[in-house]
Every structure is written in C-alpha cells, then in structure tokens.
Design a protein around this motif. Structure first.
Motif, short mmCIF file in Angstrom:
data_model
loop_
_atom_site.label_atom_id
_atom_site.label_comp_id
_atom_site.label_asym_id
_atom_site.label_seq_id
_atom_site.Cartn_x
_atom_site.Cartn_y
_atom_site.Cartn_z
N LEU A 1 0.86 -1.18 0.00
CA LEU A 1 0.00 0.00 0.00
C LEU A 1 0.89 1.23 0.00
O LEU A 1 1.89 1.28 0.72
N VAL A 2 0.55 2.20 -0.82
CA VAL A 2 1.20 3.50 -0.74
C VAL A 2 0.24 4.41 0.01
O VAL A 2 -0.87 4.70 -0.45
N ASP A 3 0.65 4.80 1.20
CA ASP A 3 -0.10 5.64 2.13
C ASP A 3 -1.26 4.88 2.77
O ASP A 3 -1.73 3.86 2.24
N ALA A 4 -1.68 5.37 3.91
CA ALA A 4 -2.76 4.75 4.68
C ALA A 4 -3.60 5.85 5.30
O ALA A 4 -3.66 6.02 6.51
N GLY A 5 -4.25 6.61 4.42
CA GLY A 5 -4.96 7.81 4.86
C GLY A 5 -6.44 7.62 5.13
O GLY A 5 -7.15 8.60 5.37
N ILE A 6 -6.91 6.37 5.07
CA ILE A 6 -8.27 6.07 5.51
C ILE A 6 -8.18 5.07 6.66
O ILE A 6 -7.13 4.48 6.87
N SER A 7 -9.25 4.89 7.38
CA SER A 7 -9.19 4.05 8.57
C SER A 7 -8.88 2.60 8.21
O SER A 7 -9.10 2.15 7.09
N CYS A 8 -8.38 1.88 9.19
CA CYS A 8 -8.10 0.45 9.01
C CYS A 8 -9.38 -0.28 8.58
O CYS A 8 -9.35 -1.08 7.64
N ARG A 9 -10.47 0.01 9.25
CA ARG A 9 -11.74 -0.67 8.93
C ARG A 9 -12.18 -0.37 7.50
O ARG A 9 -12.62 -1.26 6.77
N GLU A 10 -12.04 0.87 7.08
CA GLU A 10 -12.46 1.24 5.72
C GLU A 10 -11.52 0.63 4.68
O GLU A 10 -11.97 0.20 3.62
N THR A 11 -10.25 0.56 4.99
CA THR A 11 -9.29 -0.10 4.10
C THR A 11 -9.68 -1.56 3.90
O THR A 11 -9.71 -2.07 2.77
N GLU A 12 -9.98 -2.23 4.99
CA GLU A 12 -10.38 -3.64 4.93
C GLU A 12 -11.66 -3.83 4.12
O GLU A 12 -11.76 -4.73 3.28
N LYS A 13 -12.65 -2.98 4.36
CA LYS A 13 -13.93 -3.10 3.67
C LYS A 13 -13.76 -2.92 2.17
O LYS A 13 -14.33 -3.68 1.36
N ARG A 14 -12.97 -1.93 1.79
CA ARG A 14 -12.82 -1.65 0.36
C ARG A 14 -12.02 -2.73 -0.35
O ARG A 14 -12.33 -3.11 -1.48
N MET A 15 -11.00 -3.23 0.31
CA MET A 15 -10.23 -4.33 -0.28
C MET A 15 -11.09 -5.58 -0.41
O MET A 15 -11.02 -6.29 -1.43
N LEU A 16 -11.92 -5.85 0.58
CA LEU A 16 -12.81 -7.00 0.52
C LEU A 16 -13.77 -6.90 -0.65
O LEU A 16 -14.00 -7.87 -1.38
N ARG A 17 -14.33 -5.71 -0.85
CA ARG A 17 -15.25 -5.51 -1.97
C ARG A 17 -14.56 -5.75 -3.31
O ARG A 17 -15.18 -6.18 -4.29
N LEU A 18 -13.26 -5.46 -3.37
CA LEU A 18 -12.50 -5.64 -4.61
C LEU A 18 -11.95 -7.05 -4.77
O LEU A 18 -11.34 -7.36 -5.81
N GLY A 19 -12.12 -7.88 -3.76
CA GLY A 19 -11.56 -9.22 -3.82
C GLY A 19 -10.07 -9.25 -3.58
O GLY A 19 -9.38 -10.20 -3.99
N LEU A 20 -9.54 -8.22 -2.91
CA LEU A 20 -8.11 -8.15 -2.60
C LEU A 20 -7.88 -8.63 -1.16
O LEU A 20 -8.66 -8.29 -0.27
N SER A 21 -6.80 -9.36 -0.96
CA SER A 21 -6.53 -9.93 0.36
C SER A 21 -5.49 -9.11 1.11
O SER A 21 -4.40 -8.82 0.59
N MET A 22 -5.80 -8.77 2.36
CA MET A 22 -4.81 -8.10 3.21
C MET A 22 -3.62 -9.01 3.49
O MET A 22 -2.54 -8.53 3.81
N GLN A 23 -3.81 -10.31 3.35
CA GLN A 23 -2.70 -11.25 3.59
C GLN A 23 -1.61 -11.11 2.54
O GLN A 23 -0.47 -11.51 2.78
N LYS A 24 -1.94 -10.58 1.39
CA LYS A 24 -0.93 -10.36 0.35
C LYS A 24 -0.15 -9.07 0.56
O LYS A 24 0.92 -8.90 -0.01
#
Length: 265
Positions: free
Chosen positions: A30-53
């Motif tokens: 990730l380049v920058d982390a300017g939104i909340s952790c929860r919002e980051t997780e929600k948006r990645m989930l909607r895109l089918g992207l894994s935080m584990q990667k």
C-alpha cells in the motif's frame, strides 16, 4: 507470470484520505494509509483483494490524509512501514518501532518480486516522495501531492505502464473559489498541488506509447470536477484508459501488463 503483471487500485484519493494498492499475484504494497483500518479492509474485501498479500506500507509524506489509518493498520497486520527520516520526524503518530523501516531516496526496496523506489518531489512537507513500483519490466507510478513537474517526475513518468497522477484543481475554479488568498497561493504556489493543465502538459509531452492506464488522482472537492478532468485527458488519451480515482470510494482493480514488444523508452 508474476513478473509481467501488476494489479492496481485506488482505495481512496483526495484530501479526505489517500491509499493506493499495487501488487502482483503473490504480494502487494500500500502506498499511504490515509483512511481508517476498517475502511481499508472493507474496500479491499469488496474488490476481492486480500490483506494477507499486503507485505508493507510505503509513506509518501506526513500529512494527515496520507497517514490517518497507518498506526492501526500496520499494527493489526504487523506490516513494515517504509518511511524516510524527514517524514518520520514530522509524523505525529505513535508508531511501533519494530515495524519502522528506513526509506532511502532513490534506492529500490525489494518486497518479494516487487521493487519500490521513492524519489523526492516538490510538496510542502518534510521530505516528501513519489513512488515507482515495478515487477519485472512493468512499472506503475504513484505521483500525487505535487507542487510542480520536476525532472525526476518526468524521468519516471516516461517509464510507466500505468500511473496515479495528481489532477488536483482547475485554475479557473480555484481562482473563483471561496478559498482565502493564502490557501489559493498554497495550492498553486509550486509546493502545493498539480493543476489539471500542469498534469495534462506532462501527459501530452511525456506519455510513453505503452502507458495503458492513467488514474487521475487527489481531485479537489471544491476546485475540480471529475467530468471536467476526465474529458480534458480523454481528448489526448491516444489509447490510454483514463480513470478518475474517487474521493468517496474505491476504483476497480486494473491489470497492468507490459506489452511484450516494448522495451525502449
């Protein structure tokens, strides 16, 4: 395959928060982390992207809209934070020391098969940087919060197969806006933000023939219009897909693939 493909998405782009995803099949940053952790997780989930990667977070500068969710996100997932000394000195957050890694200017950092290079940019922060992320020969640039187009930016832009490029404001809308004079000067004074026209001039003069995607980024809520910016660039796209990165939601995930025949710039 991993060294030919990059997958990119904007999770949010604007003065209310910035976060950009770049990865291959196995790892991502990730380049920058300017939104909340929860919002980051929600948006990645909607895109089918894994935080584990996600293997690391790279920080461009210390302004709140680029670091707001950093402490929580990095701590929850034990993610290394690559940040240069100037940015760290200006960062007001209480970050875990065991997660901090020194980002050295112009020195590539290897994250699996990804290479991430930070270079200095013109912005009113302590030691602000832009990034180029490469996998094999495929390169993606994250170029936002730019006061002006400099030689370094031009050099890297010419090598990118895709880029997030700041188009913060329209000159006329900024001048007519309710912003006080000092703020208008801050935005347009050479260490603030890039206008539609400045970004367009870079695009027209230096867009490589192999650039497949351009994500217009960090648009001002008050001094720009997504349709205006998109129309301006589409007229000169010549085969490059133009996408506006929203300040309200994530973009789609775009696949960036180096054309096999292209190796010179």
């Amino acid at each position: 395959m991993d060294c030919n493909h990059l997958f990119i998405a904007s999770l949010n782009s604007g003065s209310n928060g910035n976060c950009y995803y770049v990865g291959n099949h196995n790892e991502a940053i990730l380049v920058d982390a300017g939104i909340s952790c929860r919002e980051t997780e929600k948006r990645m989930l909607r895109l089918g992207l894994s935080m584990q990667k996600v293997k690391a977070i790279f920080i461009s500068h210390e302004h709140t809209d680029h670091i707001k969710g950093l402490a929580t996100l990095a701590s929850k997932y034990n993610l290394p934070i690559y940040i240069n000394p100037g940015t760290l000195a200006g960062c007001p957050l209480n970050l875990r020391e065991d997660l901090l890694r020194t980002l050295k200017i112009d020195q590539p950092i290897q994250i699996g098969n990804l290479l991430v290079t930070g270079f200095l940019k013109l912005h009113d922060a302590s030691e602000p940087v832009s990034f180029v992320v490469s996998c094999g020969e495929t390169k993606v640039g994250v170029f936002t919060d730019l006061g002006a187009v400099c030689e370094q930016l031009t050099f890297h832009f010419k090598q990118c197969h895709a880029a997030f490029l700041e188009t913060n404001y329209d000159d006329e809308l900024l001048q007519k806006s309710a912003y006080p004079y000092f703020l208008k000067k801050r935005v347009s004074g050479g260490r603030g933000h890039l206008s539609n026209q400045q970004a367009l001039e870079l695009f027209i003069a230096h867009k490589p023939t192999f650039m497949t995607h351009l994500l217009l980024s960090h648009l001002s809520k008050d001094n720009n219009c997504p349709e205006l910016a998109a129309n301006l660039f589409t007229q000169h796209a010549n085969g490059t897909e133009i996408i506006v990165a929203s300040r309200h939601e994530e973009t789609k995930v775009y696949t960036i693939l180096e054309p096999a025949a292209v190796h010179s710039f």
